[in-house]
Each structure stands twice: as C-alpha cells, then as structure tokens.
Motif scaffolding. Structure first.
Motif, short mmCIF file in Angstrom:
data_model
loop_
_atom_site.label_atom_id
_atom_site.label_comp_id
_atom_site.label_asym_id
_atom_site.label_seq_id
_atom_site.Cartn_x
_atom_site.Cartn_y
_atom_site.Cartn_z
N GLN A 37 41.34 30.25 25.76
CA GLN A 37 41.85 30.14 27.31
C GLN A 37 42.03 31.52 27.79
O GLN A 37 41.73 31.86 28.87
CB GLN A 37 43.08 29.31 27.28
N LEU A 47 37.57 35.86 34.11
CA LEU A 47 37.52 35.47 35.43
C LEU A 47 38.25 36.25 36.34
O LEU A 47 37.95 36.80 37.59
CB LEU A 47 38.39 34.11 35.57
N TYR A 48 39.42 36.95 35.84
CA TYR A 48 40.39 37.84 36.78
C TYR A 48 39.99 39.44 36.35
O TYR A 48 40.75 40.14 36.94
CB TYR A 48 41.73 37.50 36.42
N SER A 58 38.98 33.36 28.70
CA SER A 58 38.00 32.54 29.75
C SER A 58 38.95 33.08 31.05
O SER A 58 38.25 33.83 32.26
CB SER A 58 38.45 31.19 29.98
N LEU A 59 40.24 33.32 31.03
CA LEU A 59 40.97 33.83 32.15
C LEU A 59 40.79 35.29 32.34
O LEU A 59 40.72 35.89 33.23
CB LEU A 59 42.42 33.51 32.10
#
Length: 146
Positions: A22, A29-30, A25-26
């Motif tokens: 997780q 994204l960020y 993934s973040l």
C-alpha cells in the motif's frame, strides 16, 4: 492531503508486507519517499532468564542475530522496491509503539502505514496493540492495512 514522507513499520508478518505494498502505491501516486522501519523489541526477543544471566541490558548491546534478521528482512523488501520510489530502511531498538511514534514526530512524517496483526478484541484489550498505540499517539494520519 499531500503525502511526501511515509513511514512503514514492519514486523515480518503478512499484514506488514501488505502495508508495504500500500505504501509503495501511495509513494508512486504522491511521489513520496518511504522509510521502512523494523523495531527490535528486546523485552520480547530476550527471555527473562537471558536478561538476568546477562545482568540486565548492556546499554546499546543488541544480540547480533536480532540485527542480522531485521536487516535481512529489510534488504529483501528493498530489492522488491520499484526504482522510481525513493526508499530507505532503518532498524531501531525499543518499545515498538513508542519508537514508531517518536520517529514519526522527530522526522515529520506525513503518514504512517502499518499492518494489523489481526488480533481479536479480547486479546487486544488484554495485551495491548502496537497499531492501537500508534493510532492513539501519532501526530500524523495512520493507515492500518489487513
């Protein structure tokens, strides 16, 4: 909310591995950086008999096999990290909940992502829980994965 620094405490469990996924993934994204943290809890790892026979803790001493195991796990995780994710690994010694909260505060993390150990309510009340402690004491958002 914009996450730039994400702390991911791990303990070798399946839930911790899910937390890393997780977090990756973040981070993608960020465009955030990750710190994968393993906290060695000497109270849990060294039996009461060993503590007495050692004459208590020798300040700063951690049995090499504990550090080696932690670094081995972290090294394996770092090899799976995508190249575009900036990540570092850290091993600290202390009470896991307190150490996680202190590190997050000291280094201004924007988010903590950690796995739930899946303990039942009765056991959590009886024993306490690292994730529960972190949720209650962290100064930043905490995401618990299953």
């Amino acid at each position: 909310m914009d996450f730039k620094k994400i702390l991911v405490p791990i303990d070798g469990s399946k839930q911790a591995y899910e937390a890393v996924q997780q977090a990756v993934s973040l981070a993608e994204l960020y465009e955030a950086s990750l710190t994968i943290l393993f906290v060695i809890d000497l109270d849990k790892e060294i039996s009461a008999f060993e503590q007495v026979s050692m004459g208590g803790y020798v300040e700063g001493y951690v049995p090499p096999e504990l550090k080696d195991g932690a670094w081995k796990l972290l090294t394996e995780l770092m090899h799976e990290m995508p190249r575009e994710v900036q990540a570092e690994s850290v091993v600290l010694v202390g009470d896991p909940g307190e150490t996680i909260v202190e590190k997050a505060a000291a280094e201004a993390y924007d988010l903590i992502i950690m796995g739930s150990r899946g303990f039942g309510t009765f056991r959590r009340i009886l024993m306490g829980s690292v994730s529960q402690y972190v949720i209650q004491h962290a100064g930043c958002p905490v995401m618990i994965t299953r």
